[in-house]
Design a protein around this motif. Structure first.
Motif: not given
Length: 108
Positions: A2-5, A23-26, A72-74, A99
């Motif tokens: 998973v990536q975080l932004a 925002a997470a990619s998963g 939304q994995n947010t 992130g």
């Protein structure tokens, strides 16, 4: 993996508000917000557990609210009544994943 932004940082006057987004990619379970001010160590801000439980640092309790949209994995960090001492780079974290951070500056 998973990536975080993070996003949503900026310049705001004392007493103002900002909402940060992580925002997470998963799918993610527990997500924690940290912050790091210049010359200081990174410190805990708030945690959002997937099941709904929340915890906050004493310094932000009553002013910040962490929420999440699992569809939304947010994860969000609503920051109200901002003070100059809230100025820092804000990061979200899950497990050992970080992130890139978003800068929050509180100044008149």
């Amino acid at each position: 993996q998973v990536q975080l932004a993070e996003s949503g940082g900026g310049l705001v006057q004392p007493g103002g508000s900002l909402r940060l987004t992580c925002a997470a990619s998963g799918r993610v379970e527990t997500v924690t917000w940290f912050r790091q001010a210049p010359g200081k160590e990174r410190e805990f801000v708030a945690t959002a557990y997937r099941g709904g439980y929340r915890t906050y640092a004493d310094s932000v309790k009553g002013r910040f609210l962490v929420s999440r949209d699992n569809t939304q994995n947010t994860v969000y960090l609503q920051m109200n009544s901002l003070k100059p001492e809230d100025t820092a780079v804000y990061y979200c974290n899950t497990d050992d994943i970080w992130g890139q951070g978003t800068q929050v500056t509180v100044s008149s």
